[in-house]
Design a protein around this motif. Structure first.
Motif, PDB file in Angstrom:
ATOM      1  N   ASN A 258      30.963  37.275  59.865  1.00 22.74           N
ATOM      2  CA  ASN A 258      31.425  37.802  61.154  1.00 22.74           C
ATOM      3  C   ASN A 258      31.749  39.294  61.112  1.00 22.74           C
ATOM      4  O   ASN A 258      32.330  39.836  62.058  1.00 22.74           O
ATOM      5  N   GLY A 259      31.387  39.943  60.015  1.00 21.56           N
ATOM      6  CA  GLY A 259      31.519  41.390  59.925  1.00 21.56           C
ATOM      7  C   GLY A 259      32.926  41.904  59.724  1.00 21.56           C
ATOM      8  O   GLY A 259      33.211  43.072  60.019  1.00 21.56           O
ATOM      9  N   LEU A 260      33.845  41.056  59.204  1.00 21.24           N
ATOM     10  CA  LEU A 260      35.227  41.508  58.990  1.00 21.24           C
ATOM     11  C   LEU A 260      35.323  42.364  57.728  1.00 21.24           C
ATOM     12  O   LEU A 260      35.485  43.577  57.808  1.00 21.24           O
ATOM     13  N   ALA A 261      35.236  41.739  56.565  1.00 25.09           N
ATOM     14  CA  ALA A 261      35.269  42.470  55.296  1.00 25.09           C
ATOM     15  C   ALA A 261      34.830  41.519  54.196  1.00 25.09           C
ATOM     16  O   ALA A 261      34.848  40.293  54.357  1.00 25.09           O
ATOM     17  N   ASP A 262      34.448  42.107  53.061  1.00 27.49           N
ATOM     18  CA  ASP A 262      34.075  41.307  51.891  1.00 27.49           C
ATOM     19  C   ASP A 262      35.327  40.808  51.185  1.00 27.49           C
ATOM     20  O   ASP A 262      36.451  41.165  51.532  1.00 27.49           O
ATOM     21  N   SER A 263      35.090  40.009  50.132  1.00 31.92           N
ATOM     22  CA  SER A 263      36.176  39.563  49.255  1.00 31.92           C
ATOM     23  C   SER A 263      35.890  40.046  47.842  1.00 31.92           C
ATOM     24  O   SER A 263      34.876  40.694  47.586  1.00 31.92           O
ATOM     25  N   HIS A 264      36.785  39.703  46.914  1.00 36.09           N
ATOM     26  CA  HIS A 264      36.594  40.089  45.510  1.00 36.09           C
ATOM     27  C   HIS A 264      35.641  39.155  44.772  1.00 36.09           C
ATOM     28  O   HIS A 264      35.275  39.423  43.632  1.00 36.09           O
ATOM     29  N   ILE A 265      35.210  38.065  45.424  1.00 34.65           N
ATOM     30  CA  ILE A 265      34.385  37.059  44.751  1.00 34.65           C
ATOM     31  C   ILE A 265      32.922  37.494  44.742  1.00 34.65           C
ATOM     32  O   ILE A 265      32.360  37.836  45.783  1.00 34.65           O
ATOM     33  N   LEU A 266      32.307  37.461  43.556  1.00 38.72           N
ATOM     34  CA  LEU A 266      30.893  37.808  43.408  1.00 38.72           C
ATOM     35  C   LEU A 266      30.020  36.580  43.208  1.00 38.72           C
ATOM     36  O   LEU A 266      28.839  36.590  43.546  1.00 38.72           O
ATOM     37  N   ASP A 267      30.595  35.528  42.640  1.00 43.62           N
ATOM     38  CA  ASP A 267      29.789  34.368  42.242  1.00 43.62           C
ATOM     39  C   ASP A 267      30.711  33.156  42.096  1.00 43.62           C
ATOM     40  O   ASP A 267      31.899  33.320  41.774  1.00 43.62           O
ATOM     41  N   ILE A 268      30.157  31.955  42.330  1.00 47.87           N
ATOM     42  CA  ILE A 268      30.937  30.717  42.225  1.00 47.87           C
ATOM     43  C   ILE A 268      30.171  29.750  41.316  1.00 47.87           C
ATOM     44  O   ILE A 268      29.400  28.918  41.787  1.00 47.87           O
ATOM     45  N   PRO A 269      30.367  29.852  39.985  1.00 47.17           N
ATOM     46  CA  PRO A 269      29.598  29.020  39.064  1.00 47.17           C
ATOM     47  C   PRO A 269      29.962  27.541  39.092  1.00 47.17           C
ATOM     48  O   PRO A 269      29.146  26.681  38.745  1.00 47.17           O
ATOM     49  N   HIS A 270      31.219  27.235  39.481  1.00 47.91           N
ATOM     50  CA  HIS A 270      31.755  25.872  39.393  1.00 47.91           C
ATOM     51  C   HIS A 270      32.867  25.762  40.429  1.00 47.91           C
ATOM     52  O   HIS A 270      33.489  26.781  40.787  1.00 47.91           O
ATOM     53  N   PRO A 271      33.159  24.556  40.958  1.00 47.13           N
ATOM     54  CA  PRO A 271      34.234  24.432  41.956  1.00 47.13           C
ATOM     55  C   PRO A 271      35.592  24.983  41.523  1.00 47.13           C
ATOM     56  O   PRO A 271      36.427  25.311  42.380  1.00 47.13           O
ATOM     57  N   PHE A 272      35.818  25.100  40.207  1.00 47.35           N
ATOM     58  CA  PHE A 272      37.095  25.633  39.723  1.00 47.35           C
ATOM     59  C   PHE A 272      37.027  27.127  39.386  1.00 47.35           C
ATOM     60  O   PHE A 272      38.033  27.710  39.000  1.00 47.35           O
ATOM     61  N   VAL A 273      35.843  27.738  39.507  1.00 49.58           N
ATOM     62  CA  VAL A 273      35.629  29.061  38.901  1.00 49.58           C
ATOM     63  C   VAL A 273      35.084  30.070  39.905  1.00 49.58           C
ATOM     64  O   VAL A 273      34.166  29.778  40.670  1.00 49.58           O
ATOM     65  N   TRP A 274      35.656  31.285  39.869  1.00 50.27           N
ATOM     66  CA  TRP A 274      35.107  32.442  40.569  1.00 50.27           C
ATOM     67  C   TRP A 274      34.798  33.520  39.536  1.00 50.27           C
ATOM     68  O   TRP A 274      35.544  33.703  38.571  1.00 50.27           O
ATOM     69  N   ILE A 275      33.700  34.241  39.759  1.00 49.98           N
ATOM     70  CA  ILE A 275      33.499  35.512  39.064  1.00 49.98           C
ATOM     71  C   ILE A 275      33.896  36.587  40.063  1.00 49.98           C
ATOM     72  O   ILE A 275      33.383  36.634  41.185  1.00 49.98           O
ATOM     73  N   VAL A 276      34.851  37.426  39.669  1.00 51.83           N
ATOM     74  CA  VAL A 276      35.414  38.416  40.592  1.00 51.83           C
ATOM     75  C   VAL A 276      35.285  39.814  40.007  1.00 51.83           C
ATOM     76  O   VAL A 276      35.150  40.001  38.793  1.00 51.83           O
ATOM     77  N   GLN A 277      35.305  40.788  40.898  1.00 59.12           N
ATOM     78  CA  GLN A 277      35.359  42.178  40.456  1.00 59.12           C
ATOM     79  C   GLN A 277      36.800  42.654  40.497  1.00 59.12           C
ATOM     80  O   GLN A 277      37.604  42.163  41.300  1.00 59.12           O
ATOM     81  N   LYS A 278      37.107  43.601  39.633  1.00 58.70           N
ATOM     82  CA  LYS A 278      38.473  44.129  39.613  1.00 58.70           C
ATOM     83  C   LYS A 278      38.705  44.955  40.871  1.00 58.70           C
ATOM     84  O   LYS A 278      37.886  45.796  41.230  1.00 58.70           O
ATOM     85  N   ALA A 279      39.785  44.678  41.545  1.00 58.12           N
ATOM     86  CA  ALA A 279      40.154  45.418  42.752  1.00 58.12           C
ATOM     87  C   ALA A 279      41.459  46.162  42.502  1.00 58.12           C
ATOM     88  O   ALA A 279      42.291  45.724  41.698  1.00 58.12           O
TER      89      ALA A 279
END
Length: 367
Positions: free
Chosen positions: A101-122
């Protein structure tokens, strides 16, 4: 495998390759990747981040925190079955909707598993922003004692408990201890005003005064989007917490993004619509667990009074909650997640083994 064994309570002992200490919070653990692994994954996966951006693996747990304590159940159940996967699924859903909806991105880059996010440092904005559509919880407790000024906003007389507010209120507080800001005590989680933020925007890590305006727009747009989506499910969005930060994309642009989690039962209050029309409040969030704890123990002041933290910590440590309590909390989390996302929460018999296999096979991150 027993129910207790299916709960992922310890999430800071995975053999993920890192050269930094694992940061373990109340619910999530963060593994900072080596410079080499961060650069390799950015290149291999095509993440839209600076080539030298630090990346992390963020692993959620099934632990449950309330009143700044971690609670456990009988039979060695050190968390709530399905809670971690439910929280991630809900956050993933809202973050995706924000982006679409054009609001903003998040820190999440990838979701390998339901328990796991790959994130960038913010670089975090040092504010926890609470958006409130109804007067309840801590705001009602303060209002009922005569307080009318909340974060520089004057509330009218005559409001009643759980009433809808005249407008959406933003009541920010400090994230961490901030030194040297006039009129802002150097303690964690202290209420602040919009004027405090405007006058000291750099101390809160904003890059410009216009970013303070942008942050307020993103708060309202994010709240309204979730509120409208929940209304379609006949659920009422009561209040929620947002956190923001800055990241740099592959083209070198700094972006203000949503981070942490959004619209989850841990960070929000959600009420059931049909029950509310019947004059009852059914909590579809952790608030139900908080209320249960307040009624479960004979002296609720221990849970509400910050001056009694040692007693509160002892209460959480020494009291195993009945299994049915944690299973009821599990049902709350998994039911609302399924309702929001339109899919059942993926429950794992052995999440730790699955995470290790995926991070080894698809990402080359296990030694």
């Amino acid at each position: 495998m027993s129910l207790a064994e299916q709960v992922l309570a310890v999430n800071n002992d995975l053999p993920i390759r890192t050269d930094a200490p694992v940061h373990s919070g109340k619910v999530r653990s963060v593994y900072w990747l080596t410079e080499a692994d961060s650069a390799r994954l950015i290149k291999e996966k095509g993440y839209d981040v600076a080539a030298d951006a630090p990346l992390a693996i963020m692993v959620i747990s099934d632990r449950i925190s309330a009143f700044d304590c971690i609670w456990h159940g009988e039979g060695g159940m050190a968390g709530v079955p399905g809670k971690g996967a439910a929280l991630n699924a809900i956050s993933n859903h809202w973050f995706k909707l924000f982006k679409e909806n054009g609001l903003a991105d998040s820190h999440i880059l990838d979701i390998p598993h339901p328990f796991v996010w790959i994130v960038q440092k913010a670089k975090p904005v040092m504010i926890e922003a609470i958006c409130r559509q109804y007067i309840t919880g801590s705001m009602w407790r303060a209002y009922s004692k005569g307080e009318r000024d909340f974060c520089g906003i004057q509330l009218p007389e005559g409001l009643e408990k759980d009433q809808k507010l005249p407008e959406l209120l933003i009541t920010p507080s400090t994230k961490g201890i901030l030194e040297g800001i006039p009129g802002v005590p150097a303690v964690d989680d202290v209420n602040i005003t919009r004027t405090n933020i405007d006058d000291n925007y750099q101390a809160f890590n904003f890059q410009s005064p216009t970013d303070v305006d942008r942050y307020e727009v993103l708060l309202k747009e994010g709240f309204d989007l979730i509120s409208a989506a929940l209304a379609e499910l006949d659920q009422i969005f009561i209040d929620t917490k947002f956190e923001f930060g800055y990241v740099t994309d592959a083209a070198g642009n700094d972006k203000l993004i949503y981070m942490d989690e959004v619209g989850t039962p841990d960070s929000s209050r959600i009420w059931d619509g049909p029950a509310h029309r019947d004059g009852k409040i059914i909590e579809q969030s952790k608030e139900g667990f908080r209320q249960l704890l307040l009624s479960h123990f004979p002296d609720p002041d221990i849970l509400l009074n910050k001056d009694r933290m040692p007693e509160r910590e002892a209460l959480a440590r020494d009291n195993a909650l009945p299994t049915e309590v944690l299973l009821a909390v599990s049902k709350t989390y998994t039911d609302i997640a399924a309702k929001i996302t339109g899919a059942p929460v993926p429950l794992s018999a052995n999440p730790k083994a699955e995470i290790i296999e995926i991070l080894s096979r698809d990402y080359g991150l296990i030694d």
